[in-house]
Every structure is written in structure tokens, then in C-alpha cells.
Design a protein around this motif. Structure first.
Motif, PDB file in Angstrom:
ATOM      1  N   GLY A 169       0.843  -1.276  -0.077  1.00 17.46           N
ATOM      2  CA  GLY A 169      -0.080   0.013  -0.004  1.00 17.46           C
ATOM      3  C   GLY A 169       0.734   1.399  -0.077  1.00 17.46           C
ATOM      4  N   GLU A 170       2.015   1.117   0.395  1.00 16.21           N
ATOM      5  CA  GLU A 170       2.866   2.309   0.574  1.00 16.21           C
ATOM      6  C   GLU A 170       4.271   1.944   0.683  1.00 16.21           C
ATOM      7  OE1 GLU A 170       2.203   4.387   4.445  1.00 16.21           O
ATOM      8  OE2 GLU A 170       0.946   2.463   5.051  1.00 16.21           O
ATOM      9  N   PRO A 171       5.427   2.797   0.477  1.00 24.89           N
ATOM     10  CA  PRO A 171       6.757   2.603   0.721  1.00 24.89           C
ATOM     11  C   PRO A 171       6.684   2.011   2.401  1.00 24.89           C
ATOM     12  CG  PRO A 171       6.564   4.534  -0.171  1.00 24.89           C
ATOM     13  CD  PRO A 171       4.979   4.158   0.106  1.00 24.89           C
ATOM     14  N   ILE A 172       7.666   1.015   2.522  1.00 27.13           N
ATOM     15  CA  ILE A 172       7.975   0.638   3.898  1.00 27.13           C
ATOM     16  C   ILE A 172       9.210   1.042   4.035  1.00 27.13           C
ATOM     17  CG2 ILE A 172       8.408  -1.884   3.255  1.00 27.13           C
ATOM     18  CD1 ILE A 172       7.661  -2.552   6.155  1.00 27.13           C
ATOM     19  N   THR A 213      12.934   0.724  -6.403  1.00 28.60           N
ATOM     20  CA  THR A 213      12.113   1.394  -5.267  1.00 28.60           C
ATOM     21  C   THR A 213      11.492   2.322  -5.712  1.00 28.60           C
ATOM     22  OG1 THR A 213      14.374   1.009  -3.703  1.00 28.60           O
ATOM     23  CG2 THR A 213      12.889   2.955  -3.201  1.00 28.60           C
ATOM     24  N   ILE A 214      10.224   2.451  -5.013  1.00 24.04           N
ATOM     25  CA  ILE A 214       8.999   3.253  -5.614  1.00 24.04           C
ATOM     26  C   ILE A 214       9.543   4.531  -4.898  1.00 24.04           C
ATOM     27  CG2 ILE A 214       6.676   3.604  -5.545  1.00 24.04           C
ATOM     28  CD1 ILE A 214       7.764   1.243  -7.206  1.00 24.04           C
ATOM     29  N   THR A 215       9.512   5.733  -5.495  1.00 25.50           N
ATOM     30  CA  THR A 215       9.633   7.160  -4.869  1.00 25.50           C
ATOM     31  C   THR A 215       8.549   8.051  -4.540  1.00 25.50           C
ATOM     32  OG1 THR A 215      10.118   7.603  -7.124  1.00 25.50           O
ATOM     33  CG2 THR A 215      11.985   6.996  -5.715  1.00 25.50           C
ATOM     34  N   GLY A 216       7.151   7.194  -4.926  1.00 24.15           N
ATOM     35  CA  GLY A 216       6.237   7.988  -4.674  1.00 24.15           C
ATOM     36  C   GLY A 216       5.488   8.509  -5.883  1.00 24.15           C
ATOM     37  N   ARG A 217       4.147   9.103  -5.669  1.00 24.63           N
ATOM     38  CA  ARG A 217       3.248   9.457  -6.781  1.00 24.63           C
ATOM     39  C   ARG A 217       3.968  10.665  -7.534  1.00 24.63           C
ATOM     40  NH1 ARG A 217      -0.994   5.940  -8.221  1.00 24.63           N
ATOM     41  NH2 ARG A 217      -1.629   7.872  -9.064  1.00 24.63           N
ATOM     42  N   ILE A 218       3.572  10.606  -8.969  1.00 20.77           N
ATOM     43  CA  ILE A 218       4.102  12.002  -9.553  1.00 20.77           C
ATOM     44  C   ILE A 218       2.821  12.480 -10.033  1.00 20.77           C
ATOM     45  CG2 ILE A 218       6.341  10.820 -10.322  1.00 20.77           C
ATOM     46  CD1 ILE A 218       5.114   9.903 -12.968  1.00 20.77           C
ATOM     47  N   SER A 234      -1.684   6.582   5.107  1.00 17.32           N
ATOM     48  CA  SER A 234      -1.965   5.397   5.775  1.00 17.32           C
ATOM     49  C   SER A 234      -2.289   4.258   4.695  1.00 17.32           C
ATOM     50  CB  SER A 234      -3.224   5.502   6.936  1.00 17.32           C
ATOM     51  OG  SER A 234      -2.833   6.118   7.751  1.00 17.32           O
ATOM     52  N   GLY A 235      -1.592   4.373   3.819  1.00 20.32           N
ATOM     53  CA  GLY A 235      -1.868   3.343   2.277  1.00 20.32           C
ATOM     54  C   GLY A 235      -3.226   3.479   1.797  1.00 20.32           C
ATOM     55  N   HIS A 236      -3.742   4.642   2.042  1.00 21.53           N
ATOM     56  CA  HIS A 236      -5.103   4.810   1.185  1.00 21.53           C
ATOM     57  C   HIS A 236      -4.917   6.133   0.463  1.00 21.53           C
ATOM     58  CE1 HIS A 236      -7.263   3.517   5.011  1.00 21.53           C
ATOM     59  NE2 HIS A 236      -7.072   2.569   4.576  1.00 21.53           N
ATOM     60  N   ASP A 296       7.587  -7.198   0.120  1.00 20.97           N
ATOM     61  CA  ASP A 296       6.962  -5.669  -0.252  1.00 20.97           C
ATOM     62  C   ASP A 296       6.406  -5.782  -1.448  1.00 20.97           C
ATOM     63  OD1 ASP A 296       6.741  -3.074  -0.690  1.00 20.97           O
ATOM     64  OD2 ASP A 296       8.801  -2.495  -0.165  1.00 20.97           O
ATOM     65  N   THR A 297       5.063  -5.750  -1.543  1.00 26.05           N
ATOM     66  CA  THR A 297       4.377  -5.720  -2.708  1.00 26.05           C
ATOM     67  C   THR A 297       3.942  -4.463  -3.368  1.00 26.05           C
ATOM     68  OG1 THR A 297       2.412  -6.150  -1.585  1.00 26.05           O
ATOM     69  CG2 THR A 297       3.452  -8.223  -2.355  1.00 26.05           C
ATOM     70  N   PHE A 298       4.549  -4.177  -4.589  1.00 26.16           N
ATOM     71  CA  PHE A 298       4.006  -2.759  -5.006  1.00 26.16           C
ATOM     72  C   PHE A 298       3.057  -3.221  -6.140  1.00 26.16           C
ATOM     73  CE2 PHE A 298       3.700  -0.389  -9.114  1.00 26.16           C
ATOM     74  CZ  PHE A 298       3.309   0.805  -8.279  1.00 26.16           C
TER      75      PHE A 298
HETATM   76  O1  PRX Z   1       1.805   4.869  -4.904  1.00 28.09           O
HETATM   77  C1  PRX Z   1       1.694   3.257  -5.058  1.00 28.09           C
HETATM   78  C2  PRX Z   1       1.503   3.097  -3.639  1.00 28.09           C
HETATM   79  O2  PRX Z   1      -0.059   2.893  -3.550  1.00 28.09           O
HETATM   80  C3  PRX Z   1      -0.668   3.211  -4.870  1.00 28.09           C
HETATM   81  C4  PRX Z   1      -1.738   2.331  -5.103  1.00 28.09           C
HETATM   82  O3  PRX Z   1      -2.665   2.558  -4.227  1.00 28.09           O
HETATM   83  P1  PRX Z   1      -4.110   1.627  -4.377  1.00 28.09           P
HETATM   84  O4  PRX Z   1      -4.785   1.703  -5.449  1.00 28.09           O
HETATM   85  O5  PRX Z   1      -4.975   2.269  -3.516  1.00 28.09           O
HETATM   86  O6  PRX Z   1      -3.580   0.434  -3.958  1.00 28.09           O
HETATM   87  C5  PRX Z   1      -3.174   0.108  -2.664  1.00 28.09           C
HETATM   88  C6  PRX Z   1      -2.928  -1.507  -2.612  1.00 28.09           C
HETATM   89  C7  PRX Z   1      -2.347  -2.155  -3.813  1.00 28.09           C
HETATM   90  C8  PRX Z   1       0.376   3.058  -5.623  1.00 28.09           C
HETATM   91  O7  PRX Z   1       0.360   3.818  -6.960  1.00 28.09           O
HETATM   92  N1  PRX Z   1       1.856   1.581  -3.185  1.00 28.09           N
HETATM   93  C9  PRX Z   1       1.231   0.498  -3.333  1.00 28.09           C
HETATM   94  N2  PRX Z   1       2.092  -0.475  -2.908  1.00 28.09           N
HETATM   95  C10 PRX Z   1       3.462   0.017  -2.613  1.00 28.09           C
HETATM   96  C11 PRX Z   1       3.144   1.458  -2.803  1.00 28.09           C
HETATM   97  N3  PRX Z   1       4.114   2.197  -2.800  1.00 28.09           N
HETATM   98  C12 PRX Z   1       5.314   1.833  -2.532  1.00 28.09           C
HETATM   99  N4  PRX Z   1       5.723   0.366  -1.979  1.00 28.09           N
HETATM  100  C13 PRX Z   1       4.512  -0.444  -2.099  1.00 28.09           C
HETATM  101  N5  PRX Z   1       4.788  -1.743  -1.679  1.00 28.09           N
END
Ligand code: PRX
Length: 656
Positions: free
Chosen positions: A392-395, A519-524, A531-533, A416-418
Motif C-alpha cells: 500500500g505504501e513504501p515501507i 524502489t518506488i519514490t512516490g506518486r508523480i 495510511s496506505g489509502h 514488499d508488494t508494489f
Molecule cells: O503509490 C503507490 C502505492 O499505492 C498506490 C496504489 O494505491 P491503491 O490503488 O490504493 O492500492 C493500494 C494497494 C495495492 C501506488 O500507486 N503503493 C502500493 N504499494 C506500494 C506502494 N508504494 C510503495 N511500495 C509499495 N509496496
């Protein structure tokens, strides 16, 4: 040695030997198989993991790109694949779901019982006139009935749209209206952290707001027996409707491209988008990623702590584990009730072997454990665990290390699932028996996923250099379109920047110079991750400015937050003189409540700052980069010479 290489955690040997993907050579072999014959690779897996009523003859149809189709002439039923297939394979008595209620009460449901319940519910939906292709909104708490409702829709070919129980009446209304749903399935109330929270009352309010004429009936699961209003002719008790129904229901065999579900998510405009998923390709990835990423075996006890209102709860609660005949936990409550040891106690009690949660939860439980020994994971027997997951977010590496050491006892790989709502399943993730781990990196693409980091023109950037994350080839569980808005689908995900060829994830990424790890650096884009939302800044801005009595203008940005990853900061210009002190506090509270009512509590800004106006360039553009610095409490180093009114920077320094 690079800093990363010194922190490599190789896959534990015993685990690697027995894993579905046993070691890096096995991983590379799968990657090569997909590279050499992409459609052949996915076809092989689709035959192995999915039961087809009528086999497909063609894997991928690119003729109307980017509206890709997978396995289109094959027919199947998802609920058949998750339930009947397991019962037929002799797993009827195996526990499918261990449900733990908020108060700790445990209920076990076998595959046979889950099938019976699903058939009864499916028959009840049909009796209410729900037909193949109709949309059904599910606004439910975490419950067996929530999963049954989803499976029942799948069984009759209705397209479900689950709305997270934390969304407000307004948000629910918008989703019902956009989907033109014919039914809402809900509960009287939900129980979370010892509190009874309304659900049915919010459905009533949502429908009362207007625009929901498509709704013919509201089905109510009796969870608490609390007092609720009743609209005769429209509202029906779930137990009354299902009791009279047969426990058999012939599945509706649908095309692999039939829309299994819509799930609304935030984008960079004010309006959430209905992400449309398919049946066949989605089910394949749900099953396959559950199998390989978690190395799921028949004896595992799998626990994904997500809510069914989010995509994680769809793929890794409602579908993936059931498609594999696994035993899984469904948890109604919250991680901090009755205390912050709840997760650890549940892992101990149910002998959970695979545990999948979000970094925010881990970070808040670290805090709790550090201030109270009694809720520290070391107080619990967590020896049943084999694999941990994060989503859901970077750990951050510190949280990763703690999770690894204190929860996983130093022996459990962390995957760590992206991935995203749009991707349907894992995209970049370690495989526990293969991939050496690096804290903070989601490592390498799932075999068959062609992820890359490119520049603005779509050219690959060298490893070690940051860029834009894209996926070059279509994959089976990808978003098919945005419900009712194909143009927005194209613009959002297949923009002209890349000649419409690559899927744009909306995230930035960087690959390690030596290992190529991502490594995911965040939304662009203008999407925050709290909180992963996922929250769109524009959505929160439009909620704020819809408070027309008070608000003249608003800008929303994110700032880093230790626990929630990102926090929402709103900059607000009022229609009255700029408040300070107690008045500012009172108005900030009023605005937070307003946003809570408009969108839901998760969208409430953490900081609210008031200015006489917002920092704008002389051409009238809001200087968001500057607002981000202010929100972080950083000294403003940007060029402010184009700023129309430099004095307001001082005003914005105070957060309420
Ligand atoms: O920015 C990335 C982040 O959560 C976004 C997707 O959010 P959502 O569609 O609500 O789905 C969340 C559950 C799959 C991505 O564009 N994200 C999700 N997983 C990771 C992540 N960022 C970093 N590391 C992750 N493992």
C-alpha cells in the motif's frame, strides 16, 4: 560493496527448496519464458490456475489498444473457481474462512458452507431481479457476509462495486450514481474497536441525497441488531431473503472479459474513477500472485488484514486465497482493540503462517510496543509465521527491520508488494523462496510483468537514475477501462507522452545501480497516500470549497508523516477575515468535520493553515511546490520573486 548489497537478506534455504518458485534460477526461467513467448506463458498459467467452462483459443487481443482483452472467447465463473472447484476436489470440509469478530468471537466456515451461503445469496439476488451485468454496491463491514455478497454477485454475473465502510453518504451516493447500481448490500451497523458504527443509516442518507433512482432494493445484514430506519418495499433483511433459498445455484458462465467488479479510486481530478476489472485475467493474477508471492501451500493459514473495501481485500481476501483452496482469516476489528497486541494475539491463536499488512499498521504497532511491553510481539508465540508481506505504501527500512526481527523472528522473508487498484494484483514484488531482499525495495517485477523506469519521452533511464514507472506490455489483470469514461482511461493510463504505448502507473521509481531492484519514490501526480489509502488532492480541495458559507479557496498538498506515511495539509482562504488562535482552531475543526462528511474520516486534513490568500505566481497559478515546503516546515528555498504576495508565507506558517 554498495550500501544496499551489504543489507541483502537471501531467501532462507529450507524455504527456497520447497517454494513454488525455488530460487533465482527458477525466477529467471519464468521471466525468460514470458519474454520468449508472452502469450504462451500467460496461456499456460491460465490453463493451470483457472477452470474454464469453455477454453479460450486466444490469449491477448490488442486490436483495440489500449483496451486490451485477455482470453476473451473463454467462459468461466469466478465463484465456481473459488468454491465449487474446491468442494469437488474434496476440500468441502476444509475451513475456508476463520472469522474473528471485533469482540474476539471466532466462527469457522468450511468451503462447503461458504458455497451454500453463496448460492443462497445468489438465488436471493436473482429473486430480487438482479441480472447479469447489473451493478450491485456493497457497503459492508468486514464479515463472512461481505465475502459471500461479492462471491454471489460473481456467481450470477452481476458486477459488484464495494464501497469502503468509512466513506461518507455523499461519497457512497456519488458511487451509486456513477455505477447506476440496482441494489445496495449493507449491514445495520458495524463493530470496530468496541464501537457500533452506522452503515444502513448512511445508505439511507446517501439515497436521500438524490440521484440514486436506479436502486431497487437494499439488503441488510443484521450484525448488531441496532436501531435502524426501514423503507418498506425497498429494504429487506438478508437472513429473511436467503433462508428460503436453495443452496444450489448454477453459475452464470461469462466471457473472460465480463466485468467482475468496479472499484472506485482517487485520481488527479476531483471525481473518483470506477476502475473496471475483468473476470478471467483478474482471477488468473489473483490466484497466481497469491500462490507465488506468498508461496501459499495447502496447510497455510493466510491473513491479509486489508478491508474488502480496498483492492487488497478483493484480490487477497475475496478471491486469490479462495481460488487456491486456502484457509484465511477475516477480521472485523482494528489492530489496537482491545489493545495493540491484537494482531500478535491473533497470529498466535490461529497459528497464522502468512501475514500481510500495511506499513502504517506496523509503524503504529511499533510505537505502541515501544511504550508498552505487554503488547510487544515478543510477548506472543509467533513461531507459526513463515512469510510476511507489506502493501500500500513504501515501507521505510527501519519499520522493515523491526517487522523482520520482532514479528518474523529474523526468519521470515518480507514480500514488499508494489501494485495498485488498477493492476489487480502484485506487479513488483519479491518471491519469498527466490529473491534476496533489500529493506525498502519492492525488488523485481513479478514474472511476466514488463515494468520499466523511463523519462518523459518514454526512453529507458539508466539504473541509478530516477524516472517514471511504466509497464510496457499489457497483463491479464490490468484495468480494462474507467466505468463510463473510456477517454479518461486513455488519458490517465496511456497518455500521448508515451505514444499511448505504455501503462503509466502514476508513481516515480528508481532502479538500483547494481541489482536493478526497484524502489518506488512516490506518486508523480496529485494523489496522496495516507495510511496506505489513496486520496486525490483535488477531491479534498473540492470538498473544502463546497463549504460555500466559509471557504473561498483551498489548496491541498501532502507532507511526510512518521506514522501515516503522508499527511494531508490544507491551505484555506476564508470568506471572512483570516482567523487566529481559538477561532482558527474552531474553524479548523468545523472544516475537518465537513470533509469527513463530504468524503469520509480518512480524508480529514491533519493540518489546516489559513491565509489572506494563497501563494500564486503573477499569472495566477498556485505555487504548490512552495506549499509543500511550508507544509513540511522547511525554510522556503524556492524562488519567490514571482510570488504575488510574499507576506502570506508568514501567515501560512501556523497549522491548526
Ligand atoms: O503509490 C503507490 C502505492 O499505492 C498506490 C496504489 O494505491 P491503491 O490503488 O490504493 O492500492 C493500494 C494497494 C495495492 C501506488 O500507486 N503503493 C502500493 N504499494 C506500494 C506502494 N508504494 C510503495 N511500495 C509499495 N509496496
Amino acid at each position: 560493496m554498495s550500501e544496499h548489497a551489504s543489507k541483502l537478506y537471501p531467501a532462507p534455504e529450507a524455504l527456497a527448496r520447497a517454494a513454488h518458485v525455488p530460487g533465482m534460477a527458477a525466477y529467471e526461467k519464468l521471466v525468460a519464458e514470458a519474454r520468449e513467448d508472452y502469450e504462451g506463458y500467460w496461456s499456460r498459467l491460465a490453463r493451470e490456475l483457472v477452470s474454464w467452462k469453455k477454453p479460450f483459443t486466444k490469449a491477448l487481443d490488442q486490436s483495440n489498444a489500449p483496451f486490451f482483452k485477455w482470453f476473451e472467447d473463454g467462459t468461466l465463473n469466478v465463484s465456481y473457481n473459488c468454491l465449487d472447484k474446491n468442494v469437488e476436489a474434496g476440500l468441502g470440509d476444509k475451513t475456508a474462512i476463520i472469522f474473528e469478530a471485533d469482540d474476539g468471537k471466532v466462527t469457522k466456515v468450511s468451503y462447503k458452507a461458504l458455497l451454500d451461503k453463496t448460492c443462497q445469496m445468489a438465488n436471493a439476488l436473482k429473486a430480487q431481479g438482479v441480472k447479469k451485468g447489473d451493478r450491485v454496491v456493497i457497503y459492508m463491514s468486514m464479515s463472512v457476509e461481505g465475502v459471500v455478497a461479492m462471491q454471489a454477485c460473481a456467481r450470477i454475473g452481476a458486477t459488484h462495486s464495494v464501497v469502503f465502510g468509512g466513506f461518507s453518504a455523499q461519497s457512497l451516493r456519488d458511487r451509486i450514481e456513477d455505477a447506476r447500481a440496482v441494489m445496495v448490500i449493507t449491514a445495520d451497523e458495524q463493530l470496530r474497536g468496541g464501537k457500533q458504527l452506522p452503515l444502513k443509516a448512511i445508505v439511507d442518507e446517501a439515497i436521500g441525497l438524490g440521484g440514486c433512482d436506479s436502486i431497487k432494493s437494499v439488503i441488510v445484514y443484521k450484525r448488531t441488531g441496532g436501531n435502524i430506519a426501514w423503507t418498506a418495499g425497498r429494504d429487506q433483511w438478508m437472513h429473511e431473503l436467503t433462508a428460503q433459498q436453495s443452496t444450489t445455484c448454477e453459475p452464470e458462465w461469462v466471457s473472460a472479459e465480463h466485468p467482475l467488479f468496479l472499484l472506485y479510486t482517487s485520481g488527479s481530478t476531483g471525481k473518483p474513477k470506477g476502475v473496471q476489472h475483468s473476470t478471467g485475467g483478474y482471477l488468473l493474477m489473483a490466484a497466481l500472485t497469491t500462490k507465488w508471492t506468498f508461496d501459499l501451500k495447502p496447510d497455510d493459514i493466510f491473513w491479509c488484514t486489508a478491508d474488502i473495501g480496498w483492492v487488497t481485500g478483493h484480490t487477497y481476501i475475496a478471491y486469490g486465497p479462495l481460488a487456491l483452496g486456502a484457509t484465511e482469516i477475516v477480521f472485523e476489528g482494528v489492530p489496537t482493540y482491545p489493545d495493540a497486541g491484537r494482531f500478535w494475539k491473533m497470529i498466535q491463536d490461529h497459528k497464522v503462517s502468512i501475514f500481510y499488512t500495511a506499513p502504517t499498521a506496523i509503524r503504529s504497532l511499533i510505537k505502541a510496543a515501544e511504550s508498552n511491553e505487554a503488547v510487544h510481539p515478543k510477548k506472543y508465540d509467533l513461531s507459526s509465521l513463515r512469510i510476511l508481506g507489506s502493501v500500500g505504501e513504501p515501507i521505510n527500512p527501519a519499520a522493515w527491520e523491526w517487522y523482520h526481527e520482532h514479528v518474523g523472528g529474523g526468519r521470515c522473508p518480507i514480500v514488499d508488494t508494489f501494485w495498485q487498484t488498477e493492476t489487480g494484483g502484485h506487479m513488483i514484488t519479491p518471491l519469498p523462496g527466490a529473491t534476496p531482499l533489500v529493506p525498502g525495495s519492492c525488488t523485481l517485477p513479478f514474472p511476466g510483468i514488463d515494468a520499466a523506469v523511463v523519462d518523459e519521452t518514454g526512453k529507458d533511464v539508466p539504473w541509478g537514475q530516477g524516472g517514471i514507472l511504466v509497464v510496457k506490455k499489457p497483463w491479464p489483470s490490468m484495468i480494462r477501462t474507467i466505468w463510463g469514461d473510456p477517454e479518461r482511461f486513455k488519458k490517465s493510463y496511456y497518455p500521448a507522452d508515451f505514444q499511448g504505448k505504455y501503462y503509466l502507473a502514476g508513481d516515480g521509481a528508481i532502479r538500483d545501480e547494481k541489482t536493478g531492484y526497484f524502489t518506488i519514490t512516490g506518486r508523480i501526480d496529485d494523489v496522496l497516500n495516507v495510511s496506505g489509502h489513496r486520496m486525490g488532492t483535488m477531491e479534498i480541495e473540492s470538498a473544502l470549497v463546497s463549504c460555500t458559507d466559509l471557504v473561498a479557496e483551498a489548496a491541498v498538498v501532502g507532507r511526510p508523516d512518521e506514522t501515516t506515511g503522508e499527511a494531508i495539509c490544507a491551505f484555506v482562504v476564508l470568506k471572512r477575515p483570516r482567523p487566529t488562535g481559538d477561532e482558527a482552531k474552531a474553524i479548523a475543526k468545523q472544516l475537518r468535520d465537513w470533509v469527513g462528511k463530504e468524503i469520509g474520516p480518512i480524508a480529514k486534513p491533519k493540518d489546516i493553515r489559513f491565509g489572506d490568500n494563497l501563494p500564486k505566481t503573477r499569472s495566477g497559478k498556485i505555487m504548490r511546490r512552495l506549499l509543500r515546503s511550508v507544509a513540511k516546515g522547511e525554510a522556503v528555498t524556492q524562488d519567490t520573486s514571482t510570488l504575488e504576495n510574499p507576506a502570506i508565507l508568514d501567515q501560512l506558517g501556523q497549522a491548526y
